[in-house]
Design an enzyme around this catalytic site. Structure first.
Site, PDB file in Angstrom:
ATOM      1  N   GLY A  62     -14.220  -6.910   2.917  1.00  0.00           N
ATOM      2  CA  GLY A  62     -15.284  -6.700   1.931  1.00  0.00           C
ATOM      3  C   GLY A  62     -16.675  -6.975   2.444  1.00  0.00           C
ATOM      4  O   GLY A  62     -17.568  -7.266   1.650  1.00  0.00           O
ATOM      5  N   GLY A 119     -19.493  -0.985  -0.349  1.00  0.00           N
ATOM      6  CA  GLY A 119     -20.553  -0.036  -0.035  1.00  0.00           C
ATOM      7  C   GLY A 119     -21.879  -0.340  -0.692  1.00  0.00           C
ATOM      8  O   GLY A 119     -22.891   0.318  -0.410  1.00  0.00           O
ATOM      9  N   LEU A 120     -21.929  -1.346  -1.556  1.00  0.00           N
ATOM     10  CA  LEU A 120     -23.163  -1.659  -2.277  1.00  0.00           C
ATOM     11  C   LEU A 120     -24.268  -2.153  -1.343  1.00  0.00           C
ATOM     12  O   LEU A 120     -25.452  -2.040  -1.662  1.00  0.00           O
ATOM     13  CB  LEU A 120     -22.889  -2.715  -3.357  1.00  0.00           C
ATOM     14  N   LEU A 121     -23.890  -2.697  -0.197  1.00  0.00           N
ATOM     15  CA  LEU A 121     -24.895  -3.195   0.738  1.00  0.00           C
ATOM     16  C   LEU A 121     -25.446  -2.105   1.650  1.00  0.00           C
ATOM     17  O   LEU A 121     -26.420  -2.333   2.372  1.00  0.00           O
ATOM     18  CB  LEU A 121     -24.305  -4.322   1.596  1.00  0.00           C
ATOM     19  N   ALA A 135     -19.242  -5.033   0.750  1.00  0.00           N
ATOM     20  CA  ALA A 135     -19.259  -5.181  -0.716  1.00  0.00           C
ATOM     21  C   ALA A 135     -19.068  -3.835  -1.413  1.00  0.00           C
ATOM     22  O   ALA A 135     -19.883  -3.408  -2.243  1.00  0.00           O
ATOM     23  CB  ALA A 135     -20.554  -5.859  -1.178  1.00  0.00           C
ATOM     24  N   TYR A 186       0.826  -1.200   0.000  1.00  0.00           N
ATOM     25  CA  TYR A 186       0.000   0.000   0.000  1.00  0.00           C
ATOM     26  C   TYR A 186       0.866   1.259   0.000  1.00  0.00           C
ATOM     27  O   TYR A 186       1.693   1.465   0.901  1.00  0.00           O
ATOM     28  CB  TYR A 186      -0.931   0.024   1.212  1.00  0.00           C
TER      29      TYR A 186
END
Length: 298
Positions: free
Chosen positions: A198, A203-205, A201, A51
């Protein structure tokens, strides 16, 4: 915040961990954010030498130099930056690991790493050689424990058979239930803990507009997010519900959540012991979509 042991080791970690990869490069707020997470019960901070070409490790080291023994520092190795900075190459050899650990120790301002993880892995790796490196580092006191970061069931099986690893980091969420196929139960049977990444997901959840994810259509993703929202309220927000779905499996010791802002941290800290899903609630979420399984990456 609840805590759990990693595998059979004496490493005790908070059930929510700080995924440091999400930290904004060069932000003056990073150290304050890391301190706030610690003050609110988060004890495991996960980074990697990959990173920001090591700068992420430096940030973490600067943040915890004064309270080193109160936190659990996890980092990763195996991706070697090219000399010209154009990218990186996979290098799980013993020689490279023994060289890379010294740089990570320096950047983290410590003489030991709590959890040292192989940052990937394939069946073509010199697995026994990699394990030798980790075992030597344990003997030298430079690392306390080791694990791998992998979603590959066949690689995980080899490491179970051939090593004394205490953990596996893998992607797991309501939208990625592939680990349920074989890995979660197998790791639990061998008393090896899962660090789940994750869990939101991307932020999709919880707060991002629906779009296709893995094998799921945008409509399926929307259904999953709606199911999460339906089980959420003022006492357990959608973020906590999504995280608690992941933590329900006994193999999962901690959910490693990427945090970039104070607002995100506050949202995540809504997850409290009272937020635990009942079996009925977990089954309700689990029944929302067909379970996906590994196609590639075996």
């Amino acid at each position: 915040m609840n805590s759990h042991a990693l595998g059979k080791s004496d490493l005790i970690v908070s059930e929510i961990s700080f995924g440091c990869m999400s930290l904004e490069t060069g932000s003056d707020q990073n150290i304050a954010l890391l301190h706030s997470a610690f003050e609110n019960g988060i004890t495991l901070f996960d980074t990697a030498d990959l990173y920001d070409q090591g700068a992420n490790e430096t940030t973490v080291g600067n943040a915890f130099a004064g309270i080193r023994q109160q936190v659990v520092l996890a980092t990763k190795v195996g991706n070697q930056w090219r000399a010209d900075g154009s990218g990186w190459d996979w290098n799980p050899t013993k020689a490279y690991i023994l060289q890379a650990v010294e740089k990570s120790l320096k950047r983290l301002q410590t003489d030991y790493i709590d959890l040292y993880q192989l940052h990937g892995g394939t069946l073509d790796d010199p697995i026994d050689e990699t394990i030798e490196a980790f075992e030597l580092l344990k003997q030298q006191g430079k690392i306390r424990e080791y694990g791998i970061s992998s979603i590959r069931p066949n690689v995980i099986q080899q490491w179970i058979d051939r090593s004394a690893m205490v953990s596996v980091m893998m992607q797991y969420s309501l939208l990625d239930r592939r680990p349920e196929e074989t890995s979660l139960d197998l790791l639990h049977e061998h008393q090896i803990s899962v660090l789940a990444r994750g869990s939101l997901a991307k932020g999709l959840l919880v707060n991002k507009p629906a779009k296709p994810y893995l094998t799921y259509t945008a409509e399926a993703v929307r259904r999953a997010a709606d199911a999460i929202a339906a089980l959420s309220d003022a006492d357990r927000n959608s973020t906590a519900t999504a995280i608690q779905f992941v933590l329900r499996h006994p193999a999962v010791a901690t959910a490693v959540v990427g945090i970039r802002t104070g607002e995100q941290l506050s949202d995540i800290l809504n997850d409290q012991p009272s937020s635990v899903l009942t079996e009925v609630q977990w089954q309700q979420l689990a029944g929302t979509l067909p379970v996906n399984q590994y196609d590639q990456h075996r």
